[in-house]
Design an enzyme around this catalytic site. Structure first.
Site, PDB file in Angstrom:
ATOM      1  N   TRP A 130       0.870  -1.175   0.000  1.00 54.13           N
ATOM      2  CA  TRP A 130       0.000   0.000   0.000  1.00 54.13           C
ATOM      3  C   TRP A 130       0.914   1.233   0.000  1.00 54.13           C
ATOM      4  O   TRP A 130       1.777   1.349   0.873  1.00 54.13           O
ATOM      5  CB  TRP A 130      -0.861  -0.042   1.265  1.00 54.13           C
ATOM      6  CG  TRP A 130      -1.859   1.048   1.411  1.00 54.13           C
ATOM      7  CD1 TRP A 130      -2.759   1.457   0.474  1.00 54.13           C
ATOM      8  CD2 TRP A 130      -2.090   1.845   2.575  1.00 54.13           C
ATOM      9  NE1 TRP A 130      -3.531   2.464   0.993  1.00 54.13           N
ATOM     10  CE2 TRP A 130      -3.141   2.722   2.276  1.00 54.13           C
ATOM     11  CE3 TRP A 130      -1.511   1.911   3.847  1.00 54.13           C
ATOM     12  CZ2 TRP A 130      -3.634   3.652   3.190  1.00 54.13           C
ATOM     13  CZ3 TRP A 130      -1.991   2.820   4.764  1.00 54.13           C
ATOM     14  CH2 TRP A 130      -3.044   3.684   4.437  1.00 54.13           C
ATOM     15  N   ASP A 211      -0.392  -5.470   9.599  1.00 58.11           N
ATOM     16  CA  ASP A 211      -1.370  -4.454   9.238  1.00 58.11           C
ATOM     17  C   ASP A 211      -2.651  -5.187   8.843  1.00 58.11           C
ATOM     18  O   ASP A 211      -2.672  -5.959   7.878  1.00 58.11           O
ATOM     19  CB  ASP A 211      -0.856  -3.599   8.077  1.00 58.11           C
ATOM     20  CG  ASP A 211      -1.815  -2.450   7.773  1.00 58.11           C
ATOM     21  OD1 ASP A 211      -2.715  -2.201   8.593  1.00 58.11           O
ATOM     22  OD2 ASP A 211      -1.664  -1.812   6.716  1.00 58.11           O
ATOM     23  N   LYS A 246     -13.119  -0.580   6.526  1.00 56.41           N
ATOM     24  CA  LYS A 246     -13.743  -1.427   5.506  1.00 56.41           C
ATOM     25  C   LYS A 246     -14.796  -2.335   6.111  1.00 56.41           C
ATOM     26  O   LYS A 246     -15.919  -2.398   5.608  1.00 56.41           O
ATOM     27  CB  LYS A 246     -12.687  -2.285   4.795  1.00 56.41           C
ATOM     28  CG  LYS A 246     -11.411  -1.545   4.426  1.00 56.41           C
ATOM     29  CD  LYS A 246     -11.567  -0.652   3.234  1.00 56.41           C
ATOM     30  CE  LYS A 246     -10.611   0.507   3.276  1.00 56.41           C
ATOM     31  NZ  LYS A 246      -9.465   0.517   2.470  1.00 56.41           N
TER      32      LYS A 246
HETATM   33  C1  LIG Z   1      -3.170  -2.058   3.686  1.00 54.93           C
HETATM   34  C2  LIG Z   1      -3.879  -0.923   4.333  1.00 54.93           C
HETATM   35  N1  LIG Z   1      -3.507  -0.531   5.539  1.00 54.93           N
HETATM   36  C3  LIG Z   1      -4.112   0.486   6.178  1.00 54.93           C
HETATM   37  C4  LIG Z   1      -5.135   1.171   5.588  1.00 54.93           C
HETATM   38  C5  LIG Z   1      -5.711   2.347   6.343  1.00 54.93           C
HETATM   39  O1  LIG Z   1      -7.028   2.343   6.581  1.00 54.93           O
HETATM   40  P1  LIG Z   1      -7.763   3.545   7.303  1.00 54.93           P
HETATM   41  O2  LIG Z   1      -8.663   4.133   6.293  1.00 54.93           O
HETATM   42  O3  LIG Z   1      -8.500   2.897   8.442  1.00 54.93           O
HETATM   43  O4  LIG Z   1      -6.757   4.522   7.794  1.00 54.93           O
HETATM   44  C6  LIG Z   1      -5.572   0.805   4.315  1.00 54.93           C
HETATM   45  C7  LIG Z   1      -6.655   1.537   3.643  1.00 54.93           C
HETATM   46  O5  LIG Z   1      -6.859   1.490   2.472  1.00 54.93           O
HETATM   47  C8  LIG Z   1      -4.928  -0.271   3.677  1.00 54.93           C
HETATM   48  O6  LIG Z   1      -5.296  -0.683   2.456  1.00 54.93           O
END
Ligand SMILES: Cc1ncc(COP(=O)(O)O)c(C=O)c1O
Length: 399
Positions: A130, A211, A246
């Site tokens: 990401w 994560d 999500k």
């Molecule tokens: C791999 C990954 N980690 C963390 C996050 C962070 O999510 P948040 O919107 O809760 O900050 C995302 C969001 O797309 C993600 O895809």
């Protein structure tokens, strides 16, 4: 002073979203963004969330600050949800959980904590990962390194490359792992591979940092937590970033959690004091609304069941679209194997399209995909799968 400042580089995905918005083609398809879409292309508020919010509106009696670590009950419920009821890590008191503003907040708090307490440690990220991972870690002052992850030929995990990198990483470094539904590739290690990864990580003396942004989006909560359970070995230390964006659809409410698992309960208390000091100088204490919704749902049997059903619906829709896309592509291009899309999990997959092919899809067919070929499978629905596969086969056939 401000005149000397140069504009920051525009976010590639946000730029594509602008272009999508301005595209007049009524059949345009958006597979770029990282949010769940239902069959009509919307991202609605879950029904269980609506009920919980009504209860909160009625019952909330104060807008006073939350504690630095957030709502205690939310943190306890997060531990049970992620580790499963009665897990030793929780019952022994060696896990400390802090409510954070989203999963990103958890990543940042952890990175600050790592920088302050292990100043020479690097964080290892998968290639690819990401894109915000390296940015958040670097912003906190932590050096970022990369380990091989994706095998383009098999569309799966390059387990040998990954294990070799783990075995060669400096002792005391941190390794960031996607607990399930890898973003952006959709390729997750098998249960056996997770065992090998955990063996290698602990043998090398690395700190695993899981994560967990998609619990429940892969094969279901029990199955999706199996990597975490693999790492939660007796006495083992780890970090977990959880996101409720999500699985509860609470994107804009910013609900997440950081869990630090230490070797024993005494150490958990000491470490907790340091994490709280980090939070205090960052955002002081977290917002209440989103975490209160999660709490309300997880403590109430009826709401929890309703949420379970809604989560299953989202997951099954995505996995159903994976199947439909694979079948439709098999009809269009029988010589090309797209079965990996059906095997992969979560919201995203690497389509295997090149940047040029992605550009052609956008210019000729108004189909929007990130230039690295990542597609948001949740953007596919029975209405657009036909035109999408026609366009993809035209572009791939021409290539
Ligand atoms: C791999 C990954 N980690 C963390 C996050 C962070 O999510 P948040 O919107 O809760 O900050 C995302 C969001 O797309 C993600 O895809």
């Amino acid at each position: 002073m401000f005149d000397a400042i140069q504009a920051a580089r525009a976010d590639a995905i946000l730029g594509l979203m602008d272009a999508f918005r301005n595209d007049a083609n009524p059949d345009k398809v958006n597979l770029t963004v990282g949010v769940y879409k239902d069959e009509t292309g919307g991202t609605p508020v879950l029904k269980s969330v609506k009920v919980a919010e009504a209860k909160l509106l009625e019952g909330e009696s104060s807008k006073g600050y939350l504690p630095i670590g957030g709502l205690g009950e939310f943190c306890d419920l997060t531990q049970d949800l992620y580790f499963g009821n009665g897990h030793e890590v929780v019952s022994s008191g060696r896990a400390a959980t802090f409510q954070t503003p989203g999963g990103t907040g958890a990543l940042r708090v952890a990175a600050d904590f790592i920088h302050q307490n292990f100043p020479t440690a690097s964080i290892w990220c998968s290639t690819p990962t990401w894109p915000n991972h390296p940015k958040v870690f670097t912003a906190a002052g932590v050096n970022v390194e990369h380990y091989p992850y994706f095998a383009a030929d098999s569309h799966g995990v390059n387990i040998e490359g990954m294990l070799d990198a783990i075995k060669a990483a400096p002792v005391g470094d941190v390794i960031c792992l996607h607990a399930c539904c890898h973003n952006p590739t959709g390729a997750d290690p098998s249960a056996e591979q997770w065992g090998q990864i955990a063996d290698a990580v602990y043998a090398r003396g690395l700190l695993p940092f899981l994560d967990f942004a998609y619990l429940g989006f892969g094969d279901g909560i029990d199955s999706d937590r199996s990597a975490l359970i693999e790492f939660a070995r007796p006495g083992a230390e780890l970090l977990v970033a959880s996101s409720y964006s999500k699985n509860f659809g609470l994107y804009r409410e910013r609900v997440g959690a950081l869990t630090v698992v230490t070797a024993d309960a005494a150490s958990a208390k000491t470490v907790a004091s340091q994490v709280k000091a980090t939070i205090r100088t960052n955002y002081s204490n977290p917002p209440s609304h989103g975490a209160s919704i999660v709490r309300e749902i997880l403590v109430d049997q009826v709401l929890r069941q309703q949420w379970d059903g809604e989560l299953s619906e989202m997951r099954e829709r995505i996995n159903g679209m994976r199947k439909l896309f694979t079948q439709t592509m098999a009809e269009r291009l029988p010589d090309r194997d797209f079965s990996f899309i059906e095997r992969q999990r979560g919201m995203f997959s690497y389509s295997g399209l090149t940047a040029d092919q992605v550009d052609t899809l956008r210019q000729k067919f108004s189909i929007y995909i990130v230039r690295d070929g990542r597609i948001n499978v949740a953007g596919i629905n029975p209405g657009n799968v036909g035109p999408l596969c026609d366009a993809m086969s035209s572009v791939l056939g021409a290539g």
